[in-house]
Enzyme design. Structure first.
Site, short mmCIF file in Angstrom:
data_model
loop_
_atom_site.label_atom_id
_atom_site.label_comp_id
_atom_site.label_asym_id
_atom_site.label_seq_id
_atom_site.Cartn_x
_atom_site.Cartn_y
_atom_site.Cartn_z
N LYS A 50 0.84 -1.20 0.00
CA LYS A 50 0.00 0.00 0.00
C LYS A 50 0.88 1.26 0.00
O LYS A 50 0.69 2.17 -0.81
CB LYS A 50 -0.94 0.00 1.22
CG LYS A 50 -1.92 -1.18 1.21
CD LYS A 50 -2.87 -1.16 2.38
CE LYS A 50 -2.19 -1.38 3.72
NZ LYS A 50 -1.56 -2.71 3.85
N THR A 51 1.85 1.31 0.92
CA THR A 51 2.75 2.46 0.98
C THR A 51 3.60 2.55 -0.28
O THR A 51 3.90 3.64 -0.77
CB THR A 51 3.66 2.36 2.23
OG1 THR A 51 2.85 2.09 3.36
CG2 THR A 51 4.44 3.64 2.45
N ASP A 99 -1.59 6.84 6.31
CA ASP A 99 -1.57 5.42 6.60
C ASP A 99 -2.56 5.15 7.74
O ASP A 99 -2.84 6.06 8.53
CB ASP A 99 -0.15 5.01 7.01
CG ASP A 99 0.08 3.52 6.87
OD1 ASP A 99 -0.77 2.82 6.27
OD2 ASP A 99 1.14 3.04 7.33
N THR A 132 -5.86 -1.33 6.72
CA THR A 132 -5.94 -2.79 6.79
C THR A 132 -7.38 -3.21 7.04
O THR A 132 -7.70 -4.39 7.01
CB THR A 132 -5.07 -3.32 7.95
OG1 THR A 132 -5.37 -2.54 9.11
CG2 THR A 132 -3.60 -3.18 7.62
P1 ADP Z 1 2.05 -1.82 3.27
O1 ADP Z 1 2.07 -0.33 3.15
O2 ADP Z 1 0.91 -2.45 2.51
O3 ADP Z 1 2.12 -2.30 4.68
P2 ADP Z 1 4.62 -1.66 1.96
O4 ADP Z 1 4.26 -0.87 0.76
O5 ADP Z 1 5.32 -0.93 3.07
O6 ADP Z 1 3.35 -2.42 2.54
O7 ADP Z 1 5.52 -2.90 1.47
C1 ADP Z 1 6.52 -3.47 2.27
C2 ADP Z 1 7.76 -3.71 1.45
O8 ADP Z 1 7.53 -4.76 0.53
C3 ADP Z 1 8.21 -2.52 0.60
O9 ADP Z 1 9.20 -1.76 1.25
C4 ADP Z 1 8.76 -3.12 -0.66
O10 ADP Z 1 10.16 -3.31 -0.54
C5 ADP Z 1 8.11 -4.46 -0.73
N1 ADP Z 1 7.05 -4.52 -1.74
C6 ADP Z 1 5.73 -4.37 -1.52
N2 ADP Z 1 5.04 -4.53 -2.65
C7 ADP Z 1 5.94 -4.79 -3.61
C8 ADP Z 1 5.83 -5.06 -5.01
N3 ADP Z 1 4.63 -5.13 -5.61
N4 ADP Z 1 6.95 -5.27 -5.71
C9 ADP Z 1 8.14 -5.24 -5.09
N5 ADP Z 1 8.32 -4.99 -3.79
C10 ADP Z 1 7.23 -4.78 -3.04
#
Ligand code: ADP
Length: 334
Positions: A64-65, A109, A158
């Site tokens: 998401k981030t 977030d 989430t």
């Molecule tokens: P969320 O915000 O959903 O908790 P993040 O965006 O922080 O998740 O993702 C966590 C880590 O996973 C990121 O820092 C990145 O390195 C990796 N990541 C997430 N999605 C991808 C993707 N589609 N392709 C490559 N790396 C990804």
């Protein structure tokens, strides 16, 4: 360019930030989501309008981030990051709203944890790029309106179910992120190993991917551990036997379940006879917050059918008994 960040979601994991994709084409998997965002970005540039507000939902660590930080790069604008719990009153939002560049992104977030009064304060900002500020108190109180630069709000949650209806309706796009396939995670592991200058065999990448709970963030942290293990104990590339030994040592089992996953399943099966039991009771017994259970542990166990949800609570499925080496004498079905 990241400005005014008061809560970097990845402070705890600097490596993670280094591995984060910078552009849409570097994002692995989530193809349908990426394609729709690509269209939205192209339209925004061509029509010279800010990107419509976007809501991302899905379990932690799925990107998401990542999507939120990739979009301003694609648009050539800036981003400010904050989170729901950091915004306890409308005034907490003011610095972000007054710092906006035309067309820039404000990322919130855990937006479901923003208090209602902040939510209501943000509605006119989202709809008309305007905020209403109350000056003074009582009889002499008056409201002044302030115009804002046109911006894009990106929310991540989430729990989209915990977001109020009016809030949800103000997002033009809703994108749900799903767990990744083993092949997609293997690609992420290979790409990130290369970024870390760490040679890894395709078999080892596959082993890490298989045992990463369908989650890129988990794959990254398993890769870091395995890289350290390999450097300490061996020379040369990370091979499948090395990956296997490293994950065994980290108490990640052959199915990729970690200690908390197993504790959850053990409690459900041994203490609650396989359920049905409520998440609060489970959380109290395991001594973890029920939010942690519902947000981080259960989504993967549900999707892999270790557990199922019934009106009366969580129920262990045959796969859970098998994973824990317990005979599934009479798995309950509801
Ligand atoms: P969320 O915000 O959903 O908790 P993040 O965006 O922080 O998740 O993702 C966590 C880590 O996973 C990121 O820092 C990145 O390195 C990796 N990541 C997430 N999605 C991808 C993707 N589609 N392709 C490559 N790396 C990804």
């Amino acid at each position: 360019k990241v400005i005014g960040s008061n809560s970097n979601p990845d402070d705890s994991n600097k490596h993670d930030a280094a591995l984060r994709p910078k552009l849409l084409k570097e994002v692995i998997g989530q193809r349908k989501v990426a394609e729709r965002l690509e269209i939205a970005v192209r339209a925004s540039k061509k029509l010279n309008e800010p990107l419509g507000h976007i809501l991302f939902d899905g379990p932690p660590g799925l990107g998401k981030t990542t999507f939120a930080t990739v979009l301003p790069n694609e648009l050539g604008t800036s981003i400010q990051l904050t989170s729901g719990p950091a915004l306890s009153k409308p005034a907490d939002l003011l610095p972000f709203l007054t710092n906006l560049d035309e067309g820039s992104v404000l990322f919130i977030d855990e937006i479901h944890r923003m208090p209602r009064i902040v939510e209501e304060f943000i509605y006119p900002a989202m709809e008309d790029f305007r905020i209403d500020i109350v000056l003074g108190e009582g009889m002499s109180a008056r409201t002044i309106s302030m115009n804002l630069k046109r911006f894009t709000l990106i929310g991540a949650t989430t729990r989209s179910g915990m977001l109020s209806g009016p809030m949800r309706d103000r997002f033009k796009m809703h994108e749900h992120l799903e767990f990744y396939s083993v092949e997609e995670l293997a690609t992420i592991v290979r790409v990130n190993a290369a970024k870390l200058n760490t040679p890894i065999t395709p078999e080892a990448a596959h082993e890490l991917a298989r045992r990463s709970r369908g989650t890129p963030r988990v794959a990254n942290s398993r890769l870091h551990w395995t890289r350290n293990y390999s450097a300490a104990e061996h020379d040369g590339p990370i091979t499948e036997p090395i990956a296997r030994a490293a994950l065994d040592m980290a108490e990640v089992d052959r199915d990729g379940l970690d200690k908390n996953d197993r504790k959850y399943l053990e409690t459900l099966i041994d203490l609650y006879a396989g359920g049905p039991t409520g998440v609060e009771a489970l959380a109290a017994t395991i001594n973890l917050a029920s939010d942690t259970l519902a947000d981080e542990i259960e989504p993967y166990l549900l999707r892999e059918q270790y557990i199922t949800r019934s009106p009366r609570g969580r129920v262990a499925m045959p796969r859970a008994y098998i994973a824990l080496g317990k005979l599934a004498s009479k798995p309950k079905t509801e």
